[in-house]
Design an enzyme around this catalytic site. Structure first.
Site, PDB file in Angstrom:
ATOM      1  N   GLY A  11       0.411  -1.402  -0.053  1.00 13.35           N
ATOM      2  CA  GLY A  11       0.346   0.166   0.121  1.00 13.35           C
ATOM      3  C   GLY A  11       0.681   1.100  -0.291  1.00 13.35           C
ATOM      4  O   GLY A  11       2.290   1.219   0.734  1.00 13.35           O
ATOM      5  N   ARG A  72       0.905  -5.450  -5.970  1.00 10.43           N
ATOM      6  CA  ARG A  72       0.760  -6.566  -5.493  1.00 10.43           C
ATOM      7  C   ARG A  72       1.547  -7.599  -6.625  1.00 10.43           C
ATOM      8  O   ARG A  72       1.325  -7.494  -6.849  1.00 10.43           O
ATOM      9  CB  ARG A  72      -0.199  -7.270  -4.707  1.00 10.43           C
ATOM     10  CG  ARG A  72      -1.397  -6.155  -3.746  1.00 10.43           C
ATOM     11  CD  ARG A  72      -0.904  -6.021  -2.791  1.00 10.43           C
ATOM     12  NE  ARG A  72      -1.026  -5.058  -2.017  1.00 10.43           N
ATOM     13  CZ  ARG A  72      -0.776  -3.969  -0.350  1.00 10.43           C
ATOM     14  NH1 ARG A  72       0.036  -4.882   0.179  1.00 10.43           N
ATOM     15  NH2 ARG A  72      -1.907  -3.223  -0.458  1.00 10.43           N
ATOM     16  N   ASP A 103       4.836  -4.673   6.608  1.00 13.97           N
ATOM     17  CA  ASP A 103       5.691  -5.901   7.063  1.00 13.97           C
ATOM     18  C   ASP A 103       5.236  -6.387   5.893  1.00 13.97           C
ATOM     19  O   ASP A 103       6.847  -7.617   5.839  1.00 13.97           O
ATOM     20  CB  ASP A 103       4.568  -5.785   7.728  1.00 13.97           C
ATOM     21  CG  ASP A 103       4.720  -7.491   8.731  1.00 13.97           C
ATOM     22  OD1 ASP A 103       3.903  -8.581   8.165  1.00 13.97           O
ATOM     23  OD2 ASP A 103       6.011  -8.123   9.460  1.00 13.97           O
ATOM     24  N   THR A 125       4.047   3.446   5.637  1.00 12.54           N
ATOM     25  CA  THR A 125       2.550   2.595   6.105  1.00 12.54           C
ATOM     26  C   THR A 125       2.142   3.096   6.901  1.00 12.54           C
ATOM     27  O   THR A 125       1.998   3.680   7.770  1.00 12.54           O
ATOM     28  CB  THR A 125       3.078   0.932   6.340  1.00 12.54           C
ATOM     29  OG1 THR A 125       1.161   0.464   7.001  1.00 12.54           O
ATOM     30  CG2 THR A 125       3.432   0.738   7.468  1.00 12.54           C
ATOM     31  N   ASP A 127       0.027   2.430   8.142  1.00 12.51           N
ATOM     32  CA  ASP A 127      -0.847   1.807   9.893  1.00 12.51           C
ATOM     33  C   ASP A 127      -0.029   2.022  11.179  1.00 12.51           C
ATOM     34  O   ASP A 127      -0.308   1.516  11.750  1.00 12.51           O
ATOM     35  CB  ASP A 127      -1.064   0.579   9.101  1.00 12.51           C
ATOM     36  CG  ASP A 127      -1.802  -0.047   8.359  1.00 12.51           C
ATOM     37  OD1 ASP A 127      -2.824   0.481   7.811  1.00 12.51           O
ATOM     38  OD2 ASP A 127      -1.606  -0.691   7.363  1.00 12.51           O
ATOM     39  N   ASP A 129       2.026  -0.195  12.128  1.00 14.93           N
ATOM     40  CA  ASP A 129       1.959  -1.348  12.834  1.00 14.93           C
ATOM     41  C   ASP A 129       3.651  -1.905  13.071  1.00 14.93           C
ATOM     42  O   ASP A 129       3.189  -3.444  12.823  1.00 14.93           O
ATOM     43  CB  ASP A 129       0.694  -2.609  12.507  1.00 14.93           C
ATOM     44  CG  ASP A 129       1.237  -2.417  10.602  1.00 14.93           C
ATOM     45  OD1 ASP A 129       2.480  -2.255  10.117  1.00 14.93           O
ATOM     46  OD2 ASP A 129       0.568  -3.741   9.480  1.00 14.93           O
ATOM     47  N   ARG A 171      -5.758  -2.332   9.562  1.00 11.65           N
ATOM     48  CA  ARG A 171      -6.201  -3.429   9.778  1.00 11.65           C
ATOM     49  C   ARG A 171      -6.060  -3.757  10.903  1.00 11.65           C
ATOM     50  O   ARG A 171      -7.206  -3.382  11.628  1.00 11.65           O
ATOM     51  CB  ARG A 171      -4.541  -4.323   8.930  1.00 11.65           C
ATOM     52  CG  ARG A 171      -4.451  -4.158   7.748  1.00 11.65           C
ATOM     53  CD  ARG A 171      -3.335  -5.116   6.973  1.00 11.65           C
ATOM     54  NE  ARG A 171      -2.334  -4.567   7.872  1.00 11.65           N
ATOM     55  CZ  ARG A 171      -1.029  -4.980   7.466  1.00 11.65           C
ATOM     56  NH1 ARG A 171      -0.798  -5.970   6.428  1.00 11.65           N
ATOM     57  NH2 ARG A 171       0.159  -5.259   7.876  1.00 11.65           N
TER      58      ARG A 171
END
Length: 319
Positions: A11, A72, A103, A125, A127, A129, A171
């Protein structure tokens, strides 16, 4: 180290372009050729590679997205795909690779590193995360986007006396909801890391309504489940009309904040320096406001810790 390759995968995140710019210009400053790999690992497998120069990255530091584009690539996850990628790297004479992403992107880079390709990773990212670093590039820009949306939603919610659930990305990580909820003054924050009590949310709505409050903003992380089901339960228990706003990919776009641009510029510069120093298999990050590098294996296996103290502060301030 005569030729360095750079790619963005997974992303997109605001600040990626600032990092690419830093990688390209630091390479050229050190008299090293720099090749841009289009479409992430997919472009690597297909040889979508072109030489970059100073003009390639002119006027991009303030732009969201990634000028190298992203995609992707399931093929790269296979043993055959990895071998194909290594062959392409050798054909183009790439001596080292700088990879921007999250990740999943890091896992692919780690496989390349284990196969003998000098690789450095930059965390990009929204996120946030990744456990080894306090912040990832793009996270704070996404938070600013959500805070702006919360302010607008509050205006219309107040006009109609509604509750409104604002579903944000992340997520299984609740950081966007947590940070934007606190900064945006949300009355309730629902994240995957903390079990929430729907009755507590409803009680806040009723208590607020009883003292004349005309709105109730709920910041909800996407990993929690179906926002519409939560809204339906709130309506049934409180009688308050409850709308859902799913912000979606608007959080990925937009002009990166100054913090994201600075972090990206520093990491891009450091990534090139590490490759030129014959370092490999490293992930860059931020810890206690200091730029760090860590072994990729360790970075990928560092558990993300949720900031429960910040969550508790948000609850106190939203009474």
């Amino acid at each position: 180290m005569k030729i360095i390759g750079v790619l963005t995968s997974g992303g997109d995140a605001p600040g990626m372009n600032a990092a690419i710019r830093s990688v390209v210009r630091t390479s050229i400053y050190n008299q090293t050729r720099i090749l841009g790999i289009k479409q992430g690992y997919n472009g690597l497998l297909n040889g979508e590679i072109e030489e970059m120069n100073l003009s390639s990255v002119a006027d991009i530091i303030h732009r969201g997205g990634t000028m190298l584009r992203s995609a992707r690539c399931d093929e790269f996850k296979t043993e055959e795909g990895l071998k194909k990628a290594i062959n392409v790297i050798k054909i183009f004479g790439i001596d080292g690779l700088i990879v921007l992403g999250g990740d999943g992107t890091f896992k692919g880079a780690n496989n390349l590193s284990d196969a003998g390709i000098p690789t450095i990773c930059i965390p990009c990212t929204i996120d946030n995360d990744m456990g080894y670093t306090d912040y990832t590039i793009g996270f704070f820009t996404a938070v600013e986007t959500v805070v702006d949306a919360i302010s607008k939603i509050r205006d219309t919610s107040t006009s109609h006396g509604r509750a409104n659930i604002v579903e944000v990305m992340g997520r299984e990580c609740g950081d966007i909801a947590l940070y934007s909820g606190l900064a945006g003054g949300a009355e309730s924050i629902i994240v995957p890391e903390v079990e929430f009590d729907i009755d507590e949310v409803c009680r806040k709505i009723i208590q607020g309504r009883n003292r004349g409050k005309l709105h109730h903003i709920i910041a909800l992380a996407e990993g929690i489940g179906n926002a519409y089901e939560v809204a339906k339960e709130i309506e049934e228990k409180t009688g308050a009309e409850t709308r859902v706003t799913i912000l979606g990919h608007i959080q990925r776009g937009g002009t990166p904040t100054a913090f994201d641009r600075i972090m990206a510029s520093k990491m891009g510069n450091k990534a090139v320096e590490l490759l030129l120093s014959n370092e490999s298999g490293k992930a860059l990050g931020i810890k206690c406001n200091e730029l760090i590098s860590m072994d990729l294996d360790k970075a990928l296996n560092t558990k993300k810790e949720f900031d429960k103290n910040m969550y508790d502060i948000a609850k106190i301030l939203s009474i």
